[in-house]
Design a protein around this motif. Structure first.
Motif, PDB file in Angstrom:
ATOM      1  N   LYS A 166       0.833  -1.208   0.000  1.00 27.35           N
ATOM      2  CA  LYS A 166       0.000   0.000   0.000  1.00 27.35           C
ATOM      3  C   LYS A 166       0.866   1.256   0.000  1.00 27.35           C
ATOM      4  O   LYS A 166       0.545   2.234  -0.665  1.00 27.35           O
ATOM      5  CB  LYS A 166      -0.945  -0.005   1.220  1.00 27.35           C
ATOM      6  N   GLU A 167       1.951   1.213   0.747  1.00 32.76           N
ATOM      7  CA  GLU A 167       2.872   2.349   0.803  1.00 32.76           C
ATOM      8  C   GLU A 167       3.458   2.632  -0.588  1.00 32.76           C
ATOM      9  O   GLU A 167       3.463   3.774  -1.049  1.00 32.76           O
ATOM     10  CB  GLU A 167       4.008   2.042   1.787  1.00 32.76           C
ATOM     11  N   PHE A 168       3.923   1.584  -1.262  1.00 36.75           N
ATOM     12  CA  PHE A 168       4.493   1.766  -2.597  1.00 36.75           C
ATOM     13  C   PHE A 168       3.423   2.192  -3.605  1.00 36.75           C
ATOM     14  O   PHE A 168       3.700   3.032  -4.467  1.00 36.75           O
ATOM     15  CB  PHE A 168       5.194   0.494  -3.076  1.00 36.75           C
ATOM     16  N   LYS A 169       2.243   1.644  -3.491  1.00 38.33           N
ATOM     17  CA  LYS A 169       1.164   2.030  -4.405  1.00 38.33           C
ATOM     18  C   LYS A 169       0.850   3.520  -4.252  1.00 38.33           C
ATOM     19  O   LYS A 169       0.708   4.248  -5.234  1.00 38.33           O
ATOM     20  CB  LYS A 169      -0.087   1.194  -4.155  1.00 38.33           C
ATOM     21  N   GLY A 170       0.763   3.999  -3.020  1.00 37.70           N
ATOM     22  CA  GLY A 170       0.504   5.414  -2.778  1.00 37.70           C
ATOM     23  C   GLY A 170       1.621   6.300  -3.311  1.00 37.70           C
ATOM     24  O   GLY A 170       1.363   7.340  -3.921  1.00 37.70           O
ATOM     25  N   LEU A 171       2.861   5.875  -3.101  1.00 41.44           N
ATOM     26  CA  LEU A 171       4.013   6.626  -3.600  1.00 41.44           C
ATOM     27  C   LEU A 171       3.980   6.710  -5.127  1.00 41.44           C
ATOM     28  O   LEU A 171       4.141   7.783  -5.700  1.00 41.44           O
ATOM     29  CB  LEU A 171       5.305   5.960  -3.134  1.00 41.44           C
ATOM     30  N   LEU A 172       3.754   5.586  -5.780  1.00 42.76           N
ATOM     31  CA  LEU A 172       3.724   5.554  -7.245  1.00 42.76           C
ATOM     32  C   LEU A 172       2.564   6.378  -7.800  1.00 42.76           C
ATOM     33  O   LEU A 172       2.723   7.107  -8.784  1.00 42.76           O
ATOM     34  CB  LEU A 172       3.643   4.105  -7.739  1.00 42.76           C
ATOM     35  N   GLU A 173       1.400   6.275  -7.175  1.00 36.91           N
ATOM     36  CA  GLU A 173       0.242   7.046  -7.642  1.00 36.91           C
ATOM     37  C   GLU A 173       0.472   8.550  -7.497  1.00 36.91           C
ATOM     38  O   GLU A 173       0.088   9.319  -8.373  1.00 36.91           O
ATOM     39  CB  GLU A 173      -1.021   6.609  -6.904  1.00 36.91           C
ATOM     40  N   SER A 174       1.104   8.970  -6.417  1.00 38.97           N
ATOM     41  CA  SER A 174       1.363  10.406  -6.240  1.00 38.97           C
ATOM     42  C   SER A 174       2.408  10.902  -7.243  1.00 38.97           C
ATOM     43  O   SER A 174       2.283  12.008  -7.771  1.00 38.97           O
ATOM     44  CB  SER A 174       1.777  10.729  -4.806  1.00 38.97           C
ATOM     45  N   GLN A 175       3.425  10.071  -7.531  1.00 32.93           N
ATOM     46  CA  GLN A 175       4.409  10.442  -8.556  1.00 32.93           C
ATOM     47  C   GLN A 175       3.737  10.554  -9.922  1.00 32.93           C
ATOM     48  O   GLN A 175       4.006  11.499 -10.671  1.00 32.93           O
ATOM     49  CB  GLN A 175       5.524   9.400  -8.640  1.00 32.93           C
ATOM     50  N   LEU A 176       2.880   9.607 -10.241  1.00 34.40           N
ATOM     51  CA  LEU A 176       2.187   9.609 -11.522  1.00 34.40           C
ATOM     52  C   LEU A 176       1.308  10.848 -11.660  1.00 34.40           C
ATOM     53  O   LEU A 176       1.335  11.525 -12.693  1.00 34.40           O
ATOM     54  CB  LEU A 176       1.339   8.338 -11.658  1.00 34.40           C
ATOM     55  N   GLU A 177       0.582  11.171 -10.618  1.00 34.37           N
ATOM     56  CA  GLU A 177      -0.285  12.352 -10.640  1.00 34.37           C
ATOM     57  C   GLU A 177       0.519  13.630 -10.868  1.00 34.37           C
ATOM     58  O   GLU A 177       0.151  14.473 -11.680  1.00 34.37           O
ATOM     59  CB  GLU A 177      -1.057  12.435  -9.320  1.00 34.37           C
ATOM     60  N   ALA A 178       1.643  13.763 -10.178  1.00 32.94           N
ATOM     61  CA  ALA A 178       2.475  14.956 -10.331  1.00 32.94           C
ATOM     62  C   ALA A 178       3.053  15.057 -11.743  1.00 32.94           C
ATOM     63  O   ALA A 178       3.058  16.139 -12.341  1.00 32.94           O
ATOM     64  CB  ALA A 178       3.613  14.939  -9.301  1.00 32.94           C
ATOM     65  N   LEU A 179       3.504  13.946 -12.296  1.00 31.68           N
ATOM     66  CA  LEU A 179       4.051  13.950 -13.651  1.00 31.68           C
ATOM     67  C   LEU A 179       2.997  14.314 -14.688  1.00 31.68           C
ATOM     68  O   LEU A 179       3.250  15.090 -15.611  1.00 31.68           O
ATOM     69  CB  LEU A 179       4.666  12.589 -13.983  1.00 31.68           C
ATOM     70  N   LEU A 180       1.801  13.764 -14.531  1.00 26.34           N
ATOM     71  CA  LEU A 180       0.728  14.062 -15.478  1.00 26.34           C
ATOM     72  C   LEU A 180       0.295  15.522 -15.382  1.00 26.34           C
ATOM     73  O   LEU A 180       0.019  16.171 -16.394  1.00 26.34           O
ATOM     74  CB  LEU A 180      -0.467  13.127 -15.249  1.00 26.34           C
ATOM     75  N   ARG A 181       0.269  16.053 -14.172  1.00 21.62           N
ATOM     76  CA  ARG A 181      -0.094  17.454 -13.972  1.00 21.62           C
ATOM     77  C   ARG A 181       0.938  18.374 -14.645  1.00 21.62           C
ATOM     78  O   ARG A 181       0.586  19.309 -15.364  1.00 21.62           O
ATOM     79  CB  ARG A 181      -0.195  17.754 -12.477  1.00 21.62           C
TER      80      ARG A 181
END
Length: 118
Positions: free
Chosen positions: A7-22
């Motif tokens: 869950k920790e890694f999933k949250g980290l990856l999702e936040s990185q993905l969101e920032a990159l897409l933004r």
């Protein structure tokens, strides 16, 4: 790997993905909105150089986005943190440093050694 760590890694990856897409969306809108017309060739060349640099950065980020999506798929399929070469667990420290990695440190070292030779 336990569910809490996943869950920790999933949250980290999702936040990185969101920032990159933004950031990618912001770059596209800035480049399409920019109607600069520089009569001086030096200013125009400087602008083009800056744009090319920005596009190279975004291309690297596009590749990272693909790797993040693949890592999220591995989490869903239960293969996250498993070396795709030797199928041994990838160390947590390595995953924390580079969560999109698919190789354990030994396999990555061997891959790099072969690249230097060949």
């Amino acid at each position: 790997m336990d569910q809490e760590t996943l869950k920790e890694f999933k949250g980290l990856l999702e936040s990185q993905l969101e920032a990159l897409l933004r950031d990618a969306g912001k770059t596209v809108s800035e480049m399409t909105d920019d109607q600069s017309n520089f009569p001086d060739p030096t200013d125009r060349a400087s602008l083009e150089s800056d744009r090319n640099f920005e596009l190279r950065i975004r291309d690297r980020e596009r590749k990272l986005i693909m790797k993040i999506r693949q890592a999220l798929e591995r989490i869903e399929h239960g293969t996250f943190g498993e070396c795709e070469c030797c199928e041994e667990p990838i160390g947590i420290e390595r995953l924390r440093a580079r969560p999109v990695t698919t190789l354990c440190i030994d396999c990555k070292t061997e891959q790099e050694r072969k690249e230097k030779i060949g």
